[in-house]
Design an enzyme around this catalytic site. Structure first.
Site, PDB file in Angstrom:
ATOM      1  N   CYS A   1      -3.060 -19.681  -7.867  1.00 38.53           N
ATOM      2  CA  CYS A   1      -4.216 -19.356  -8.721  1.00 38.53           C
ATOM      3  C   CYS A   1      -4.785 -17.966  -8.415  1.00 38.53           C
ATOM      4  O   CYS A   1      -5.735 -17.546  -9.056  1.00 38.53           O
ATOM      5  CB  CYS A   1      -5.307 -20.429  -8.590  1.00 38.53           C
ATOM      6  SG  CYS A   1      -6.138 -20.472  -6.993  1.00 38.53           S
TER       7      CYS A   1
ATOM      8  N   GLN B   1       2.522   3.673   2.732  1.00 29.73           N
ATOM      9  CA  GLN B   1       3.348   2.472   2.559  1.00 29.73           C
ATOM     10  C   GLN B   1       2.888   1.400   3.539  1.00 29.73           C
ATOM     11  O   GLN B   1       3.388   0.288   3.519  1.00 29.73           O
ATOM     12  CB  GLN B   1       4.822   2.809   2.838  1.00 29.73           C
ATOM     13  CG  GLN B   1       5.398   3.835   1.899  1.00 29.73           C
ATOM     14  CD  GLN B   1       6.724   4.376   2.418  1.00 29.73           C
ATOM     15  OE1 GLN B   1       7.779   3.799   2.203  1.00 29.73           O
ATOM     16  NE2 GLN B   1       6.681   5.501   3.113  1.00 29.73           N
TER      17      GLN B   1
ATOM     18  N   ALA C   1       5.653   3.526   8.148  1.00 33.60           N
ATOM     19  CA  ALA C   1       5.450   2.698   9.340  1.00 33.60           C
ATOM     20  C   ALA C   1       5.398   3.518  10.631  1.00 33.60           C
ATOM     21  O   ALA C   1       4.723   3.132  11.586  1.00 33.60           O
ATOM     22  CB  ALA C   1       6.567   1.657   9.420  1.00 33.60           C
TER      23      ALA C   1
ATOM     24  N   ARG D   1      12.472  -0.343  11.617  1.00 34.94           N
ATOM     25  CA  ARG D   1      13.723  -0.008  12.297  1.00 34.94           C
ATOM     26  C   ARG D   1      13.729  -0.542  13.716  1.00 34.94           C
ATOM     27  O   ARG D   1      14.619  -1.281  14.107  1.00 34.94           O
ATOM     28  CB  ARG D   1      13.894   1.502  12.321  1.00 34.94           C
ATOM     29  CG  ARG D   1      13.939   2.014  10.912  1.00 34.94           C
ATOM     30  CD  ARG D   1      14.355   3.436  10.837  1.00 34.94           C
ATOM     31  NE  ARG D   1      15.188   3.545   9.664  1.00 34.94           N
ATOM     32  CZ  ARG D   1      16.253   4.283   9.590  1.00 34.94           C
ATOM     33  NH1 ARG D   1      16.631   4.972  10.627  1.00 34.94           N
ATOM     34  NH2 ARG D   1      16.942   4.334   8.488  1.00 34.94           N
TER      35      ARG D   1
ATOM     36  N   HIS E   1       1.854  -0.295  -0.924  1.00 40.30           N
ATOM     37  CA  HIS E   1       2.481  -1.594  -0.667  1.00 40.30           C
ATOM     38  C   HIS E   1       1.454  -2.681  -0.382  1.00 40.30           C
ATOM     39  O   HIS E   1       1.759  -3.692   0.258  1.00 40.30           O
ATOM     40  CB  HIS E   1       3.482  -1.473   0.480  1.00 40.30           C
ATOM     41  CG  HIS E   1       4.713  -0.692   0.112  1.00 40.30           C
ATOM     42  ND1 HIS E   1       5.588  -0.165   1.025  1.00 40.30           N
ATOM     43  CD2 HIS E   1       5.206  -0.354  -1.111  1.00 40.30           C
ATOM     44  CE1 HIS E   1       6.573   0.467   0.398  1.00 40.30           C
ATOM     45  NE2 HIS E   1       6.355   0.379  -0.894  1.00 40.30           N
TER      46      HIS E   1
ATOM     47  N   THR F   1       3.233   3.409  14.733  1.00 39.56           N
ATOM     48  CA  THR F   1       3.906   2.961  15.971  1.00 39.56           C
ATOM     49  C   THR F   1       3.132   3.395  17.219  1.00 39.56           C
ATOM     50  O   THR F   1       3.118   2.688  18.213  1.00 39.56           O
ATOM     51  CB  THR F   1       5.351   3.498  16.066  1.00 39.56           C
ATOM     52  OG1 THR F   1       5.331   4.908  15.912  1.00 39.56           O
ATOM     53  CG2 THR F   1       6.250   2.887  15.004  1.00 39.56           C
TER      54      THR F   1
ATOM     55  N   VAL G   1       0.539  -1.362   5.420  1.00 37.36           N
ATOM     56  CA  VAL G   1      -0.319  -2.427   4.907  1.00 37.36           C
ATOM     57  C   VAL G   1      -1.374  -2.806   5.944  1.00 37.36           C
ATOM     58  O   VAL G   1      -2.106  -3.773   5.775  1.00 37.36           O
ATOM     59  CB  VAL G   1       0.532  -3.672   4.548  1.00 37.36           C
ATOM     60  CG1 VAL G   1       1.515  -3.348   3.429  1.00 37.36           C
ATOM     61  CG2 VAL G   1       1.299  -4.216   5.767  1.00 37.36           C
ATOM     62  N   ASP G   2      -1.452  -2.000   7.041  1.00 36.60           N
ATOM     63  CA  ASP G   2      -2.268  -2.392   8.191  1.00 36.60           C
ATOM     64  C   ASP G   2      -3.713  -1.935   8.146  1.00 36.60           C
ATOM     65  O   ASP G   2      -4.521  -2.319   9.008  1.00 36.60           O
ATOM     66  CB  ASP G   2      -1.601  -1.903   9.487  1.00 36.60           C
ATOM     67  CG  ASP G   2      -1.284  -0.396   9.457  1.00 36.60           C
ATOM     68  OD1 ASP G   2      -2.020   0.364   8.801  1.00 36.60           O
ATOM     69  OD2 ASP G   2      -0.290   0.006  10.097  1.00 36.60           O
TER      70      ASP G   2
HETATM   71  P1  NAD Z   1      10.774   2.558   8.443  1.00 35.67           P
HETATM   72  O1  NAD Z   1      10.638   1.597   9.582  1.00 35.67           O
HETATM   73  O2  NAD Z   1      11.935   2.426   7.538  1.00 35.67           O
HETATM   74  O3  NAD Z   1      10.814   4.051   9.030  1.00 35.67           O
HETATM   75  C1  NAD Z   1       9.884   4.508   9.954  1.00 35.67           C
HETATM   76  C2  NAD Z   1      10.277   5.909  10.369  1.00 35.67           C
HETATM   77  O4  NAD Z   1       9.256   6.396  11.234  1.00 35.67           O
HETATM   78  C3  NAD Z   1      11.603   5.990  11.140  1.00 35.67           C
HETATM   79  O5  NAD Z   1      12.422   6.981  10.555  1.00 35.67           O
HETATM   80  C4  NAD Z   1      11.173   6.377  12.565  1.00 35.67           C
HETATM   81  O6  NAD Z   1      12.058   7.277  13.162  1.00 35.67           O
HETATM   82  C5  NAD Z   1       9.852   7.048  12.324  1.00 35.67           C
HETATM   83  N1  NAD Z   1       8.902   6.957  13.441  1.00 35.67           N
HETATM   84  C6  NAD Z   1       8.672   5.908  14.271  1.00 35.67           C
HETATM   85  N2  NAD Z   1       7.673   6.198  15.122  1.00 35.67           N
HETATM   86  C7  NAD Z   1       7.276   7.459  14.826  1.00 35.67           C
HETATM   87  C8  NAD Z   1       6.275   8.324  15.349  1.00 35.67           C
HETATM   88  N3  NAD Z   1       5.481   7.953  16.361  1.00 35.67           N
HETATM   89  N4  NAD Z   1       6.129   9.548  14.791  1.00 35.67           N
HETATM   90  C9  NAD Z   1       6.940   9.944  13.781  1.00 35.67           C
HETATM   91  N5  NAD Z   1       7.887   9.164  13.233  1.00 35.67           N
HETATM   92  C10 NAD Z   1       8.043   7.941  13.751  1.00 35.67           C
HETATM   93  O7  NAD Z   1       9.380   2.486   7.667  1.00 35.67           O
HETATM   94  P2  NAD Z   1       8.970   2.954   6.189  1.00 35.67           P
HETATM   95  O8  NAD Z   1       9.699   4.191   5.814  1.00 35.67           O
HETATM   96  O9  NAD Z   1       7.483   2.959   6.152  1.00 35.67           O
HETATM   97  O10 NAD Z   1       9.501   1.833   5.205  1.00 35.67           O
HETATM   98  C11 NAD Z   1       9.656   0.499   5.507  1.00 35.67           C
HETATM   99  C12 NAD Z   1       8.675  -0.475   4.882  1.00 35.67           C
HETATM  100  O11 NAD Z   1       8.048  -1.138   5.946  1.00 35.67           O
HETATM  101  C13 NAD Z   1       7.546   0.008   4.057  1.00 35.67           C
HETATM  102  O12 NAD Z   1       7.652  -0.652   2.835  1.00 35.67           O
HETATM  103  C14 NAD Z   1       6.263  -0.454   4.761  1.00 35.67           C
HETATM  104  O13 NAD Z   1       5.402  -1.023   3.800  1.00 35.67           O
HETATM  105  C15 NAD Z   1       6.718  -1.505   5.694  1.00 35.67           C
HETATM  106  N6  NAD Z   1       6.112  -1.585   7.053  1.00 35.67           N
HETATM  107  C16 NAD Z   1       4.774  -1.331   7.254  1.00 35.67           C
HETATM  108  C17 NAD Z   1       4.241  -1.394   8.531  1.00 35.67           C
HETATM  109  C18 NAD Z   1       2.768  -1.131   8.732  1.00 35.67           C
HETATM  110  O14 NAD Z   1       1.957  -1.400   7.848  1.00 35.67           O
HETATM  111  N7  NAD Z   1       2.381  -0.565   9.882  1.00 35.67           N
HETATM  112  C19 NAD Z   1       5.061  -1.689   9.635  1.00 35.67           C
HETATM  113  C20 NAD Z   1       6.427  -1.953   9.390  1.00 35.67           C
HETATM  114  C21 NAD Z   1       6.930  -1.876   8.092  1.00 35.67           C
END
Ligand code: NAD
Length: 235
Positions: A127, A98, A21, A33, A116, A25, A100-101
């Site tokens: 269905c 991971q 994720a 988080r 994911h 960001t 899904v976007d």
């Molecule tokens: P997580 O939220 O647990 O961890 C994200 C990590 O990324 C954190 O440790 C954070 O410090 C770090 N981070 C945030 N911004 C950053 C940046 N700009 N550069 C570097 N690091 C950065 O997410 P995860 O580990 O992917 O696991 C959580 C679950 O959430 C997954 O199963 C995922 O499928 C799902 N998810 C997906 C999305 C998406 O598709 N964009 C968004 C939220 C959650």
């Protein structure tokens, strides 16, 4: 360390990337988080579950409808662009994500393994008929069987898609270099994948993560900024 990483990228015959994720960001998509508690005081980890879908469909629906609406305005950032460019140049062979976007694909990456699933692929829960996103956003039920609609994401409590898992596992086995970025590595079983590799493993994350000592190189920073610095050394 950016120079070191650039050198490893050039010399590795097979490099694969694992993203989470934190990769999104910088495009404005919150990770789990930082979003915890921000969405109507509900932890997404409590909503993205099989139980929520079965027992509280209105809340489940609202969560995903809002996420889909939010994603419609979102674009890939420089980090996604650099990875797509590295694939075109033959520097990386695949990205297992991971997320899904769909932002890696939007940036032009071709070999993307969605561990994911995808929020963009809606189906009927009963269905399994594929349904247009617009239909889901109208909060309708399946036209054929009246079942509830759901996004094609892997919910907590569901199995990972087997083909995607196999592809990612094989990519890790073959990799001489694995770049892990923007993931807390807290979600099983994906958090095991980097350690399948016999090659070098590198972590790029804003904050320290579990098992960081197992990486050959770890840097704390924003994915977009770090990749840009590595890319500068490649030029
Ligand atoms: P997580 O939220 O647990 O961890 C994200 C990590 O990324 C954190 O440790 C954070 O410090 C770090 N981070 C945030 N911004 C950053 C940046 N700009 N550069 C570097 N690091 C950065 O997410 P995860 O580990 O992917 O696991 C959580 C679950 O959430 C997954 O199963 C995922 O499928 C799902 N998810 C997906 C999305 C998406 O598709 N964009 C968004 C939220 C959650």
């Amino acid at each position: 360390m950016y120079k070191q990483l650039a050198e490893w990228l050039i010399t590795s015959a097979h490099t694969t990337v694992l993203t989470g994720a934190g990769m999104s960001t910088e495009s404005g998509v919150p990770d789990f988080r930082s979003s915890t508690g921000l969405w109507r005081n509900v932890d997404p980890k409590q909503v993205a579950t099989v139980e929520a879908m079965e027992e509280n469909y209105p809340l489940f629906y609202q969560f995903y409808a809002e996420r889909i609406h939010a994603l419609q305005k979102v674009k890939p950032h420089i980090g996604h662009d650099i990875l797509a460019n590295w694939e075109r140049r033959g520097l990386i062979t695949s990205i297992a994500t991971q997320n899904v976007d769909g932002l890696h694909q939007a940036a032009g990456s071709k070999k993307v393994i969605e561990l994911h699933g995808s929020i963009r692929q809606i189906r009927c829960r009963s269905c399994r008929r594929p349904v247009e996103e617009s239909e889901f956003l109208q909060d309708s039920t399946c036209k054929v069987c009246k079942g509830n609609l759901r996004p094609g994401v892997v919910l907590f409590g569901e199995m990972l898609p087997e083909q995607a898992w196999q592809q990612a596992y094989t990519a890790m086995e073959q990799a001489e270099l694995v770049l892990v970025m923007g993931t807390s590595l807290e979600v099983f079983p994906v958090n095991q994948l980097p350690f399948v590799s016999q090659g070098k493993i590198v972590m790029i994350n804003l904050e320290p993560v579990h098992q960081e000592e197992r990486f050959d190189l770890a840097t704390h920073g924003k994915v977009g900024e770090v990749l840009q610095k590595v890319d500068d050394y490649l030029e």
